[in-house]
Structures are given as C-alpha cells and as structure tokens.
Design a protein around this motif. Structure first.
Motif: not given
Length: 220
Positions: A6, A8-13, A15-16, A19-20
């Motif tokens: 997926d 989108e899920k790959r992009i969220q991982e 960007e995490r 962000a931290s």
C-alpha cells in the motif's frame, strides 16, 4: 492486496521519523554546545514537582588557593606602599632635612660651617744682633730679616729667602742655602755656596770664594 504494497501506508511510515525529529527540535531537547544536556521534558500529563537541574561542578581547591594568594599579594602591596609614603613624609619633617617651600618659595638646604683658611706666616720683623768682639752670629730659616753689627765678627747665613745686613767690620761672611740676599759694609773674606745667593760688599778687598750654582759676589 498486501499491506506492504500500500503506497499510502508506506509514505506514512517514512514520514514518521521526520515528524518525531521535528517534535524533538520544537521541545528544545537538542543538546547545547559544551556537552551539558538539559533535563528531559516531563511526560505528558505530569503534574508533580519540577524536574531537578543538573549539578554544576564546584571549582577545584587549587583555584581557590590561587585566588587567596593573589588577594594577599594585593593587600601586601597596598600596605607596603603606605609604609614607604609615611616614612618619606616623616623624614622630610625631621630637623636638618632640606625643605622646599611651595608657591614659588625658596629652596633651603643645610650649609656647612666655613673653615678659616690659615694665613701663612710672613717674614719676621727685622732684628738687630750684636756679637762680642771676635764672636760669631748665625742666621738661618726662611724669610728672616736681620741686621748684624760686626766687630771683627764671623757671620754665617743659611736657609732660604733671608735678607741680612752686616754693618761694621766682619772677619768672615759665609753664605749658603738658596736665594739669600746679604749686604756687607766690609769683610776680610767672603765664602759663597749654595744656589742663587746674592752678596754685596761696600768697601775693602775681601778674599772671595764661590761654589755652588748662580751665586754672585760683587762690590756696590
């Protein structure tokens, strides 16, 4: 469909972590220069006492001793300077010390008492000497002035810068020394020695004997 595929899920991982890291920068948890780390922020929802600050190392005993020694040296310099100034003022106020008057005054110094210059003795006053018939008279010394009355007398003159006048008749006149002036009325014999003596006779034909240097015997 596989969740790893997926996008989108790959992009969220991906960007995490970014962000931290951004959240950590905003909270000010980055380590400042010099190696000192601030305390971590309290966890969310913590309402207890404030977190303790890191302890600051106290100065070493060597630094404290150095400051103490430096302070003692400064105090010693001030005390020594005060003693020197006080000593100078005390010496200037002592009697006999040269004083300087302010406001265009005069400079006064102690003076030594002058010594009287001794006056050299002058020629002695002329004296008259009379010998017994056939006797003898002698004149010696320096700057003597003598008058001798001869009565078949032997006259002896020595010393320096003497003036002798022989009146009457002398059997023998002997002159030695230096720079003597002898005047004779009459004599049977005249003996001149020494240096630069001047002998004058007024009458007669005396037997003259000369030695030494620059002696003169002549008739006046």
């Amino acid at each position: 469909m596989n969740p790893e595929d997926d996008p989108e899920k790959r992009i969220q991982e991906l960007e995490r972590p970014l962000a931290s890291q951004a959240q950590t920068s905003e909270l000010g948890t980055a380590a400042p220069p010099g190696g000192w780390h601030p305390p971590p922020p309290p966890p969310p929802g913590y309402y207890g006492p404030p977190m303790p600050l890191p302890s600051v190392p106290s100065p070493s005993p060597g630094i404290r001793i150095g400051w103490i020694v430096l302070s003692l040296l400064i105090v010693g310099l001030f005390v020594g300077g005060g003693v020197v100034v006080w000593t100078n003022l005390s010496n200037r106020s002592a009697p006999g010390f040269p004083s300087i008057a302010g406001g265009g005054g005069t400079f006064t110094t102690a003076t030594r008492p002058s010594r009287a210059t001794p006056t050299p003795p002058g020629p002695s006053a002329g004296t008259v000497a009379t010998a017994a018939p056939g006797g003898s008279v002698g004149v010696a010394g320096v700057n003597q002035i003598r008058t001798i009355t001869c009565d078949d007398t032997v006259v002896t003159v020595s010393g320096m810068d003497n003036t002798v006048v022989a009146t009457g008749h002398c059997t023998l006149v002997q002159v030695s020394g230096m720079n003597n002036v002898v005047t004779i009325d009459a004599a049977d014999a005249i003996d001149a020695s020494g240096m630069s003596n001047k002998i004058t006779y007024r009458a007669g034909s005396p037997k003259i004997t000369k030695s030494g240097f620059s002696n003169t015997v002549e008739q006046n």
